[in-house]
Design a protein around this motif. Structure first.
Motif, PDB file in Angstrom:
ATOM      1  N   ILE A 174      45.140  41.846  42.428  1.00 22.03           N
ATOM      2  CA  ILE A 174      44.506  42.076  43.433  1.00 22.03           C
ATOM      3  C   ILE A 174      43.110  40.471  42.865  1.00 22.03           C
ATOM      4  CG2 ILE A 174      42.855  43.040  44.960  1.00 22.03           C
ATOM      5  CD1 ILE A 174      44.665  45.807  43.584  1.00 22.03           C
ATOM      6  N   SER A 194      39.056  40.898  43.735  1.00 25.12           N
ATOM      7  CA  SER A 194      37.962  41.511  44.805  1.00 25.12           C
ATOM      8  C   SER A 194      37.019  40.542  44.541  1.00 25.12           C
ATOM      9  CB  SER A 194      38.213  42.605  43.718  1.00 25.12           C
ATOM     10  OG  SER A 194      36.987  43.863  44.921  1.00 25.12           O
ATOM     11  N   CYS A 233      34.118  44.923  47.146  1.00 22.66           N
ATOM     12  CA  CYS A 233      34.659  45.385  48.432  1.00 22.66           C
ATOM     13  C   CYS A 233      35.236  46.758  47.727  1.00 22.66           C
ATOM     14  CB  CYS A 233      36.524  45.397  49.040  1.00 22.66           C
ATOM     15  SG  CYS A 233      37.309  44.095  48.216  1.00 22.66           S
ATOM     16  N   LYS A 234      34.309  47.067  47.159  1.00 26.91           N
ATOM     17  CA  LYS A 234      34.580  48.591  45.980  1.00 26.91           C
ATOM     18  C   LYS A 234      35.357  49.680  46.490  1.00 26.91           C
ATOM     19  CE  LYS A 234      31.672  51.787  44.638  1.00 26.91           C
ATOM     20  NZ  LYS A 234      30.412  51.980  44.645  1.00 26.91           N
ATOM     21  N   LEU A 281      39.365  48.233  47.621  1.00 32.77           N
ATOM     22  CA  LEU A 281      39.854  48.834  46.392  1.00 32.77           C
ATOM     23  C   LEU A 281      40.837  49.762  45.925  1.00 32.77           C
ATOM     24  CD1 LEU A 281      40.697  46.462  44.225  1.00 32.77           C
ATOM     25  CD2 LEU A 281      38.402  46.836  43.030  1.00 32.77           C
ATOM     26  N   CYS A 283      43.091  50.898  48.271  1.00 34.29           N
ATOM     27  CA  CYS A 283      44.154  50.243  47.646  1.00 34.29           C
ATOM     28  C   CYS A 283      44.884  50.504  46.138  1.00 34.29           C
ATOM     29  CB  CYS A 283      44.543  48.586  47.456  1.00 34.29           C
ATOM     30  SG  CYS A 283      45.489  47.310  47.094  1.00 34.29           S
ATOM     31  N   VAL A 312      43.703  43.457  37.792  1.00 34.60           N
ATOM     32  CA  VAL A 312      42.177  43.260  38.807  1.00 34.60           C
ATOM     33  C   VAL A 312      40.957  42.470  38.545  1.00 34.60           C
ATOM     34  CG1 VAL A 312      40.008  44.099  40.385  1.00 34.60           C
ATOM     35  CG2 VAL A 312      42.834  45.689  39.981  1.00 34.60           C
ATOM     36  N   ASP A 335      38.012  40.895  39.291  1.00 34.75           N
ATOM     37  CA  ASP A 335      36.579  40.554  40.467  1.00 34.75           C
ATOM     38  C   ASP A 335      36.028  39.259  39.806  1.00 34.75           C
ATOM     39  OD1 ASP A 335      34.797  42.205  41.498  1.00 34.75           O
ATOM     40  OD2 ASP A 335      33.564  42.099  39.663  1.00 34.75           O
ATOM     41  N   THR A 343      31.821  46.959  41.451  1.00 33.45           N
ATOM     42  CA  THR A 343      33.500  47.242  41.498  1.00 33.45           C
ATOM     43  C   THR A 343      33.529  47.814  40.014  1.00 33.45           C
ATOM     44  OG1 THR A 343      33.679  45.791  43.314  1.00 33.45           O
ATOM     45  CG2 THR A 343      35.294  45.908  41.729  1.00 33.45           C
ATOM     46  N   PRO A 349      42.128  43.479  48.611  1.00 37.42           N
ATOM     47  CA  PRO A 349      42.186  44.628  47.937  1.00 37.42           C
ATOM     48  C   PRO A 349      41.744  45.446  49.512  1.00 37.42           C
ATOM     49  CG  PRO A 349      40.644  42.634  48.114  1.00 37.42           C
ATOM     50  CD  PRO A 349      41.879  42.096  48.039  1.00 37.42           C
ATOM     51  N   ASP A 350      42.116  44.984  50.818  1.00 36.22           N
ATOM     52  CA  ASP A 350      41.613  45.334  51.633  1.00 36.22           C
ATOM     53  C   ASP A 350      42.956  46.078  52.352  1.00 36.22           C
ATOM     54  OD1 ASP A 350      42.678  42.792  52.630  1.00 36.22           O
ATOM     55  OD2 ASP A 350      41.033  42.388  54.271  1.00 36.22           O
TER      56      ASP A 350
END
Length: 329
Positions: free
Chosen positions: A21, A23, A26-27, A30, A33, A50, A52, A59, A102-103
């Motif tokens: 993922i 990201s 978009c905490k 995420l 998700c 993940v 970031d 995040t 992440p969405d």
């Protein structure tokens, strides 16, 4: 320089599944998700990675506090979609690799159904599930290879008037109901399942694509290597959309035009590139004119119309400055 926080290395080495993922700011999405993955993955040896891209919304603190088992890579800068995923791909161990936005929220049995199909069809290198929106409506998740003809239909908006026609709306597959298992040319990149053998043959994403265009390119390379790409509606995910791009919509819209040109230059000759550049410029120019007339005639003076006008004018300017032959990276 990227900084990585790793989970148990022994767990990683024995992972069957790798979930990636990328990201940026978009905490909340995420977290939703990651929470949706917990039940899905309980019966599999897995790793979640993940990346970031230098978020400023907390995040990193959220991941370290609530998801200690996640392999967390802080890129240190906004590397874009392809480079961010490539950071994660470089440290994966799984036999099967999921690249998830992440969405996206994963729905029950999504992984199980897709993995069973992939085990039974060794010729498939990439799969994507049926995507639905938060309202339950099925979203388009696959496309056909872009051609000058289907891009002309897009430029003239013929695909909007003949939405179910393969001839005029073939690029975005307006003739396809997204309700049958089918081999497709392109899967959009919000959810990919990739077989490791295919990845090893095809290679990672082309990180010269900062954002957008990498899905067209990667799918083309999978097909060129002899792997099938399958749309699989017997698995489903919910896509809330725009987790990162909504925050910079004007910039992202220009990046989309840039990526389209970049893709075209990679696979087509000079004359074809010139024609494609002209189609993009014309499409944005005439749309800007129509929207401007509506806006200044006060028939549609609202924030959305103003944003549409800004988008098209920004693309016209970008295309004019960079022309069709500039890489504009």
């Amino acid at each position: 320089m990227p900084v990585s926080t790793r989970s148990d290395p022994e767990v990683q080495k024995t992972a069957e599944l790798s979930i990636l993922i990328v990201s940026w700011n978009c905490k909340r999405m995420l977290a939703d998700c990651l929470d949706s993955l917990r039940d899905q993955l309980s019966s599999y040896r897995h790793e979640i990675i993940v990346v970031d891209n230098a978020s400023s919304d907390g995040t990193s603190e959220m991941i370290r506090r609530n998801y200690p088992d996640v392999v967390f890579i802080e890129s240190g800068a906004n590397l874009g979609f392809a480079r961010g995923n490539n950071l994660a791909l470089a440290v994966t161990h799984g036999k099967y690799i999921f690249l998830i936005n992440p969405d996206v929220v994963v729905v029950s049995d999504c992984f199980r159904n897709m993995l069973q199909y992939l085990e039974e069809h060794r010729e498939v290198g990439m799969m994507g599930p049926q995507i639905v929106g938060s309202d339950g409506a099925i979203q388009r998740s696959c496309m056909r290879e872009p051609t000058l003809w289907n891009q002309l239909c897009r430029a003239l908006a013929l695909d909007r008037f003949a939405t179910r026609s393969r001839t005029f709306a073939g690029y975005l597959m307006g003739d396809f109901q997204h309700d049958a298992i089918r081999e497709v040319e392109i899967l959009n990149g919000c959810f990919w399942l990739v077989r490791r053998e295919a990845l090893q043959q095809v290679g990672p994403l082309d990180d010269r694509f900062w954002m957008y265009g990498e899905d067209l390119d990667w799918c083309r390379r999978f097909r060129a290597a002899g792997w099938k790409i399958v749309f699989f509606p017997e698995a489903q995910t919910v896509h809330y959309g725009g987790g990162s791009s909504k925050q910079a919509s004007l910039f992202c819209y220009v990046q989309m035009q840039r990526a389209d040109l970049q893709y075209w230059r990679k696979y087509h000759g000079l004359l074809s590139c010139w024609c494609y550049w002209a189609l993009l410029w014309f499409a944005n120019a005439w749309r800007a004119g129509v929207v401007a007339i509506l806006y200044f005639a006060r028939r549609s003076r609202n924030c959305e119309t103003r944003l549409r006008l800004k988008r098209h004018l920004a693309c016209v300017r970008h295309l004019y400055i960079n022309k069709y032959s500039s890489d504009s990276q």
